[in-house]
Write a protein that holds these residues in place. Sequence first.
Motif, PDB file in Angstrom:
ATOM      1  N   VAL A 150       0.831  -1.479   0.100  1.00  0.00           N
ATOM      2  CA  VAL A 150       0.052   0.042  -0.043  1.00  0.00           C
ATOM      3  C   VAL A 150       0.933   1.490   0.009  1.00  0.00           C
ATOM      4  O   VAL A 150       0.670   2.252  -0.770  1.00  0.00           O
ATOM      5  CB  VAL A 150      -1.058   0.008   1.146  1.00  0.00           C
ATOM      6  N   LEU A 151       2.107   1.250   0.674  1.00  0.00           N
ATOM      7  CA  LEU A 151       2.854   2.391   0.842  1.00  0.00           C
ATOM      8  C   LEU A 151       3.357   2.588  -0.566  1.00  0.00           C
ATOM      9  O   LEU A 151       3.467   3.885  -0.860  1.00  0.00           O
ATOM     10  CB  LEU A 151       3.954   2.166   1.724  1.00  0.00           C
ATOM     11  N   GLN A 152       3.782   1.644  -1.413  1.00  0.00           N
ATOM     12  CA  GLN A 152       4.381   1.878  -2.620  1.00  0.00           C
ATOM     13  C   GLN A 152       3.214   2.685  -3.530  1.00  0.00           C
ATOM     14  O   GLN A 152       3.745   3.571  -4.354  1.00  0.00           O
ATOM     15  CB  GLN A 152       4.874   0.594  -2.897  1.00  0.00           C
ATOM     16  N   HIS A 153       2.262   2.085  -3.534  1.00  0.00           N
ATOM     17  CA  HIS A 153       1.069   2.911  -4.195  1.00  0.00           C
ATOM     18  C   HIS A 153       0.658   4.234  -3.595  1.00  0.00           C
ATOM     19  O   HIS A 153       0.437   5.041  -4.547  1.00  0.00           O
ATOM     20  CB  HIS A 153       0.084   2.061  -4.430  1.00  0.00           C
ATOM     21  N   LEU A 154       0.808   4.556  -2.411  1.00  0.00           N
ATOM     22  CA  LEU A 154       0.529   5.758  -1.974  1.00  0.00           C
ATOM     23  C   LEU A 154       1.604   6.656  -2.253  1.00  0.00           C
ATOM     24  O   LEU A 154       1.000   7.906  -2.495  1.00  0.00           O
ATOM     25  CB  LEU A 154       0.431   5.716  -0.344  1.00  0.00           C
ATOM     26  N   THR A 155       2.754   6.330  -2.437  1.00  0.00           N
ATOM     27  CA  THR A 155       3.768   7.335  -2.632  1.00  0.00           C
ATOM     28  C   THR A 155       4.230   7.108  -4.219  1.00  0.00           C
ATOM     29  O   THR A 155       5.041   7.992  -4.577  1.00  0.00           O
ATOM     30  CB  THR A 155       5.387   6.982  -1.773  1.00  0.00           C
ATOM     31  N   HIS A 156       3.668   6.472  -5.027  1.00  0.00           N
ATOM     32  CA  HIS A 156       3.779   6.312  -6.403  1.00  0.00           C
ATOM     33  C   HIS A 156       5.213   6.103  -6.745  1.00  0.00           C
ATOM     34  O   HIS A 156       5.879   6.564  -7.569  1.00  0.00           O
ATOM     35  CB  HIS A 156       3.601   7.580  -7.117  1.00  0.00           C
ATOM     36  N   ALA A 157       5.690   4.990  -5.971  1.00  0.00           N
ATOM     37  CA  ALA A 157       6.996   4.711  -6.040  1.00  0.00           C
ATOM     38  C   ALA A 157       7.243   3.820  -7.248  1.00  0.00           C
ATOM     39  O   ALA A 157       6.489   2.846  -7.605  1.00  0.00           O
ATOM     40  CB  ALA A 157       7.459   3.855  -4.849  1.00  0.00           C
ATOM     41  N   GLY A 158       8.292   3.977  -7.827  1.00  0.00           N
ATOM     42  CA  GLY A 158       8.607   3.247  -8.940  1.00  0.00           C
ATOM     43  C   GLY A 158       9.814   2.247  -8.854  1.00  0.00           C
ATOM     44  O   GLY A 158       9.925   1.127  -9.453  1.00  0.00           O
ATOM     45  N   TRP A 159      10.837   2.436  -7.899  1.00  0.00           N
ATOM     46  CA  TRP A 159      11.965   1.772  -7.793  1.00  0.00           C
ATOM     47  C   TRP A 159      11.515   0.256  -7.316  1.00  0.00           C
ATOM     48  O   TRP A 159      12.241  -0.738  -7.614  1.00  0.00           O
ATOM     49  CB  TRP A 159      13.091   2.434  -6.916  1.00  0.00           C
ATOM     50  N   SER A 160      10.421   0.517  -6.537  1.00  0.00           N
ATOM     51  CA  SER A 160      10.232  -1.041  -5.749  1.00  0.00           C
ATOM     52  C   SER A 160       9.519  -2.052  -6.616  1.00  0.00           C
ATOM     53  O   SER A 160       8.946  -3.115  -6.206  1.00  0.00           O
ATOM     54  CB  SER A 160       9.412  -0.747  -4.638  1.00  0.00           C
ATOM     55  N   VAL A 161       9.063  -1.672  -8.010  1.00  0.00           N
ATOM     56  CA  VAL A 161       8.147  -2.780  -8.552  1.00  0.00           C
ATOM     57  C   VAL A 161       8.742  -3.958  -8.897  1.00  0.00           C
ATOM     58  O   VAL A 161       7.925  -5.134  -8.784  1.00  0.00           O
ATOM     59  CB  VAL A 161       7.713  -2.047 -10.193  1.00  0.00           C
ATOM     60  N   ALA A 162      10.071  -4.026  -9.072  1.00  0.00           N
ATOM     61  CA  ALA A 162      10.796  -5.324  -9.089  1.00  0.00           C
ATOM     62  C   ALA A 162      10.714  -6.403  -7.837  1.00  0.00           C
ATOM     63  O   ALA A 162      10.768  -7.604  -8.160  1.00  0.00           O
ATOM     64  CB  ALA A 162      12.397  -5.212  -9.556  1.00  0.00           C
TER      65      ALA A 162
END
Length: 406
Positions: free
Chosen positions: A74-86
């Motif tokens: 949820v945090l990755q989507h909340l912050t629109h993070a791109g690095w963590s997709v892998a």
Amino acid sequence: MKERESLSVSEVTCLSPTAVRWAWRLAVVGAGSLLLSFLASFVLRDGFSRFLLAYLVSFCFCLSLSLGALFFVVLQHLTHAGWSVAVRRLGEVLAAALPVWSLLFLPILLLVLVGNGSLYPWNDVAHVEHDPLLQAKQPYLNAPFFVLRAVLYFAVWAWIARFYWRHSLAQDETGEKSHTLAMQARAGIAMVAFGLTVTFASFDWLMSLDPHWFSTIFGVYFFAGCAVSAFAALILIAVALQSFGYLQDSITTDHYHDLGKLLFGFIFFWGYIAYSQYMLIWYADLPEETVWYLARQSHGWAAVSLVLLVGHFLLPFCGLMSRRAKRNPRVLAGWAAWLLVMHWVDLYWLAVPQAASGPTLSVLDILCLVGMAGLYGAVLLRIAAEGGLIPRRDPWLAESLAFRNS
């Protein structure tokens, strides 16, 4: 060096049939260990009540990994993070196992419903009759409301986990960006719901083991442990998968570096919350609050408290402080494994002193932990086989594959 913007043709992102077959073996080991632990409880002194505590500790240990992973997703989507997709799919797999934990919590719910007070004193009618404080807390601490709240917690967690898992898999098929936008749009309310449910679940399932004691920071303390254990699990899973030939090019040293930074940050956060809770109670010096810590500073429990101070905070804090440690997968995996052990000790320290005179490791503890871990591993393998190990058509995957730490 040219940055990669797509998956390598030779990249292995799906589990082999051999790996999936291990799910059945783990399930048999897990179910057999739990059954053996239950049977052993009838021949040991205070066996059944001790079995319930061992079951609860192991349950909360495995559940906390899924809850921490859900927080990560949820945090990755909340912050629109791109690095963590892998690495995000690994978190999605851990979180997708949450509905299974609702089934494994049923034995505790059934015991509470039939009025058994072996685990929770507030559910013992005879005990409550002679305790005015528990009588005053009955509007909250009663069996029907306890079960209703538990159903609500699991329903919220299962819905959030299922929502993100379903959209992530659908995007693998269609490649539509609308799935990412939908997951990002609901991340805010999902995080609020997550925070509230995790807080009250920790109150209900762990703090109410001693129904006289209370701490408003207890839920944050439990959450901090969930986060530490989840980041440790993600690191270990990633290293293990790469050792078997999976995701060789997708997860890089730079991804490990960021996971290491998150792990390091939440180690400090856990230590800060633990200190804050202890310091405020020590400073106020109110008998109804200090009694909980006094039980953990006598009969050998002081040694466990010291182990947590050193092993859960000081040692890993110093060990993970350097950039080099966080960029070395083997060193990082070693600390991750160590912290998972410390997290189990932490949960043991939270729950067991209410019923045990001293910190003795029981065969029931080991069997319950092996049982829960076996079932967890089986479920994770089945889920991972269904969805693959990477969100291969996520619009931010190219950014993740090209990610470099400055």
